[in-house]
Design a protein around this motif. Structure first.
Motif, PDB file in Angstrom:
ATOM      1  N   HIS A  78       0.836  -1.185   0.000  1.00 46.33           N
ATOM      2  CA  HIS A  78       0.000   0.000   0.000  1.00 46.33           C
ATOM      3  C   HIS A  78       0.879   1.246   0.000  1.00 46.33           C
ATOM      4  CE1 HIS A  78       0.615  -0.805   4.360  1.00 46.33           C
ATOM      5  NE2 HIS A  78       0.784   0.504   4.405  1.00 46.33           N
ATOM      6  N   LEU A  79       0.261   2.391  -0.220  1.00 51.38           N
ATOM      7  CA  LEU A  79       0.915   3.683  -0.147  1.00 51.38           C
ATOM      8  C   LEU A  79       0.316   4.399   1.054  1.00 51.38           C
ATOM      9  CD1 LEU A  79       2.553   6.088  -1.260  1.00 51.38           C
ATOM     10  CD2 LEU A  79       0.671   6.516  -2.843  1.00 51.38           C
ATOM     11  N   VAL A 105      -5.332   0.482  15.524  1.00 50.91           N
ATOM     12  CA  VAL A 105      -4.174   0.981  16.269  1.00 50.91           C
ATOM     13  C   VAL A 105      -2.985   0.080  15.970  1.00 50.91           C
ATOM     14  CG1 VAL A 105      -3.213   1.463  18.556  1.00 50.91           C
ATOM     15  CG2 VAL A 105      -5.632   1.945  18.088  1.00 50.91           C
ATOM     16  N   ASP A 106      -1.868   0.688  15.574  1.00 50.60           N
ATOM     17  CA  ASP A 106      -0.630  -0.044  15.309  1.00 50.60           C
ATOM     18  C   ASP A 106      -0.115  -0.600  16.628  1.00 50.60           C
ATOM     19  OD1 ASP A 106       2.190  -0.646  15.006  1.00 50.60           O
ATOM     20  OD2 ASP A 106       2.174   0.554  13.171  1.00 50.60           O
ATOM     21  N   GLU A 107       0.007  -1.928  16.718  1.00 45.14           N
ATOM     22  CA  GLU A 107       0.424  -2.581  17.966  1.00 45.14           C
ATOM     23  C   GLU A 107       1.835  -2.192  18.385  1.00 45.14           C
ATOM     24  OE1 GLU A 107      -0.063  -6.753  17.274  1.00 45.14           O
ATOM     25  OE2 GLU A 107      -2.236  -6.585  17.041  1.00 45.14           O
ATOM     26  N   GLN A 108       2.677  -1.845  17.426  1.00 48.00           N
ATOM     27  CA  GLN A 108       4.065  -1.511  17.732  1.00 48.00           C
ATOM     28  C   GLN A 108       4.242  -0.068  18.183  1.00 48.00           C
ATOM     29  OE1 GLN A 108       6.324  -4.045  17.673  1.00 48.00           O
ATOM     30  NE2 GLN A 108       4.546  -5.272  17.145  1.00 48.00           N
ATOM     31  N   THR A 109       3.512   0.855  17.569  1.00 46.71           N
ATOM     32  CA  THR A 109       3.721   2.280  17.845  1.00 46.71           C
ATOM     33  C   THR A 109       2.607   2.927  18.654  1.00 46.71           C
ATOM     34  OG1 THR A 109       2.591   3.026  15.842  1.00 46.71           O
ATOM     35  CG2 THR A 109       4.962   2.520  15.654  1.00 46.71           C
ATOM     36  N   GLY A 110       1.451   2.278  18.699  1.00 42.42           N
ATOM     37  CA  GLY A 110       0.301   2.879  19.363  1.00 42.42           C
ATOM     38  C   GLY A 110      -0.389   3.936  18.517  1.00 42.42           C
ATOM     39  N   ARG A 111       0.060   4.145  17.295  1.00 44.90           N
ATOM     40  CA  ARG A 111      -0.528   5.159  16.394  1.00 44.90           C
ATOM     41  C   ARG A 111      -1.757   4.593  15.687  1.00 44.90           C
ATOM     42  NH1 ARG A 111       2.182  10.244  16.682  1.00 44.90           N
ATOM     43  NH2 ARG A 111       4.264   9.742  17.405  1.00 44.90           N
ATOM     44  N   ARG A 112      -2.691   5.480  15.395  1.00 45.21           N
ATOM     45  CA  ARG A 112      -3.917   5.075  14.718  1.00 45.21           C
ATOM     46  C   ARG A 112      -3.752   5.177  13.202  1.00 45.21           C
ATOM     47  NH1 ARG A 112      -8.942   7.759  16.342  1.00 45.21           N
ATOM     48  NH2 ARG A 112      -7.875   9.598  15.560  1.00 45.21           N
ATOM     49  N   PHE A 113      -4.478   4.302  12.472  1.00 45.82           N
ATOM     50  CA  PHE A 113      -4.409   4.306  11.017  1.00 45.82           C
ATOM     51  C   PHE A 113      -5.682   3.711  10.431  1.00 45.82           C
ATOM     52  CE2 PHE A 113      -2.813   0.221  12.323  1.00 45.82           C
ATOM     53  CZ  PHE A 113      -3.228  -0.679  11.355  1.00 45.82           C
ATOM     54  N   THR A 114      -5.873   3.946   9.143  1.00 47.26           N
ATOM     55  CA  THR A 114      -6.987   3.344   8.421  1.00 47.26           C
ATOM     56  C   THR A 114      -6.599   3.180   6.964  1.00 47.26           C
ATOM     57  OG1 THR A 114      -9.373   3.439   7.978  1.00 47.26           O
ATOM     58  CG2 THR A 114      -8.147   5.514   7.795  1.00 47.26           C
ATOM     59  N   PHE A 115      -7.327   2.307   6.277  1.00 47.56           N
ATOM     60  CA  PHE A 115      -7.121   2.078   4.855  1.00 47.56           C
ATOM     61  C   PHE A 115      -8.336   2.545   4.063  1.00 47.56           C
ATOM     62  CE2 PHE A 115      -4.127  -1.022   6.579  1.00 47.56           C
ATOM     63  CZ  PHE A 115      -3.034  -0.819   5.756  1.00 47.56           C
ATOM     64  N   PHE A 116      -8.090   2.910   2.816  1.00 53.16           N
ATOM     65  CA  PHE A 116      -9.132   3.221   1.846  1.00 53.16           C
ATOM     66  C   PHE A 116      -8.546   2.903   0.481  1.00 53.16           C
ATOM     67  CE2 PHE A 116      -6.582   6.942   2.473  1.00 53.16           C
ATOM     68  CZ  PHE A 116      -6.559   7.657   1.284  1.00 53.16           C
ATOM     69  N   PRO A 123      -4.725   0.086  -2.657  1.00 54.52           N
ATOM     70  CA  PRO A 123      -4.869   0.331  -1.233  1.00 54.52           C
ATOM     71  C   PRO A 123      -4.012   1.514  -0.769  1.00 54.52           C
ATOM     72  CG  PRO A 123      -3.665  -1.721  -1.602  1.00 54.52           C
ATOM     73  CD  PRO A 123      -4.052  -1.187  -2.935  1.00 54.52           C
ATOM     74  N   LEU A 124      -4.658   2.461  -0.097  1.00 54.41           N
ATOM     75  CA  LEU A 124      -3.995   3.631   0.460  1.00 54.41           C
ATOM     76  C   LEU A 124      -4.243   3.646   1.958  1.00 54.41           C
ATOM     77  CD1 LEU A 124      -5.163   6.261  -2.186  1.00 54.41           C
ATOM     78  CD2 LEU A 124      -2.997   5.003  -2.134  1.00 54.41           C
ATOM     79  N   GLU A 125      -3.318   4.246   2.696  1.00 45.83           N
ATOM     80  CA  GLU A 125      -3.422   4.293   4.147  1.00 45.83           C
ATOM     81  C   GLU A 125      -3.247   5.712   4.631  1.00 45.83           C
ATOM     82  OE1 GLU A 125      -1.052   2.563   8.104  1.00 45.83           O
ATOM     83  OE2 GLU A 125      -0.325   2.073   6.099  1.00 45.83           O
ATOM     84  N   LEU A 126      -3.978   6.064   5.687  1.00 45.26           N
ATOM     85  CA  LEU A 126      -3.725   7.281   6.440  1.00 45.26           C
ATOM     86  C   LEU A 126      -3.181   6.847   7.784  1.00 45.26           C
ATOM     87  CD1 LEU A 126      -6.937   9.421   5.820  1.00 45.26           C
ATOM     88  CD2 LEU A 126      -4.719   9.572   4.662  1.00 45.26           C
ATOM     89  N   TYR A 127      -2.026   7.402   8.151  1.00 41.03           N
ATOM     90  CA  TYR A 127      -1.341   7.029   9.392  1.00 41.03           C
ATOM     91  C   TYR A 127      -1.173   8.287  10.218  1.00 41.03           C
ATOM     92  CZ  TYR A 127       1.879   4.337  12.326  1.00 41.03           C
ATOM     93  OH  TYR A 127       2.464   3.662  13.362  1.00 41.03           O
ATOM     94  N   GLU A 128      -1.720   8.289  11.419  1.00 38.37           N
ATOM     95  CA  GLU A 128      -1.664   9.478  12.272  1.00 38.37           C
ATOM     96  C   GLU A 128      -0.263   9.694  12.818  1.00 38.37           C
ATOM     97  OE1 GLU A 128      -5.137  11.405  14.746  1.00 38.37           O
ATOM     98  OE2 GLU A 128      -4.304   9.676  15.799  1.00 38.37           O
TER      99      GLU A 128
END
Length: 129
Positions: A78-79, A105-116, A123-128
């Protein structure tokens, strides 16, 4: 070891050039650096930037081959784009008719993300950030 400086760009071949151009510029907000129609190839090439940095080449071709594009398919997974406010970004996408997956929630970093997905189901991702 190769002395790489940075990622220069990502090339994407789309099936419907006007639809993908609209998606990447009007919905995602990338800016156009240049656009050219290559008559001999029957192909558009659109150079796109994010915050002034050249990142995507969007191409059209008359009959591109299909390729699996789900996040778990072989090849580019994905991008991902970094955002500061994931909830606001998701709301903006949803208002434009873009469906997003539930926020995880990314288990390693605790950061939130989603795909669209883009108009070709890339597949594209938004990573907080």
């Amino acid at each position: 070891m190769l002395n790489l400086a940075a990622v220069h760009h990502i090339a994407i071949i789309c099936s419907d050039y006007p639809t993908s151009k609209h998606f990447y510029t009007d919905i995602l907000g990338l800016t156009i650096l240049g656009e050219v129609y290559r008559h001999e190839r029957q192909s558009y090439k659109l150079d796109l930037a994010l915050n002034g940095q050249y990142i995507i080449e969007l191409f059209s071709f008359p009959s591109p081959q299909k390729r699996p594009s789900r996040p778990e398919a072989l090849g580019l997974r994905h991008l991902a784009f970094a955002v500061h406010d994931l909830d606001a970004a998701v709301a903006q996408l949803n208002q434009q008719g873009v469906v997003t997956e539930p926020i995880r929630v990314d288990e390693q970093t605790g950061r939130r993300f989603t795909f669209f997905a883009d108009p070709d189901d890339l597949p594209l991702e938004l990573y907080e950030a």
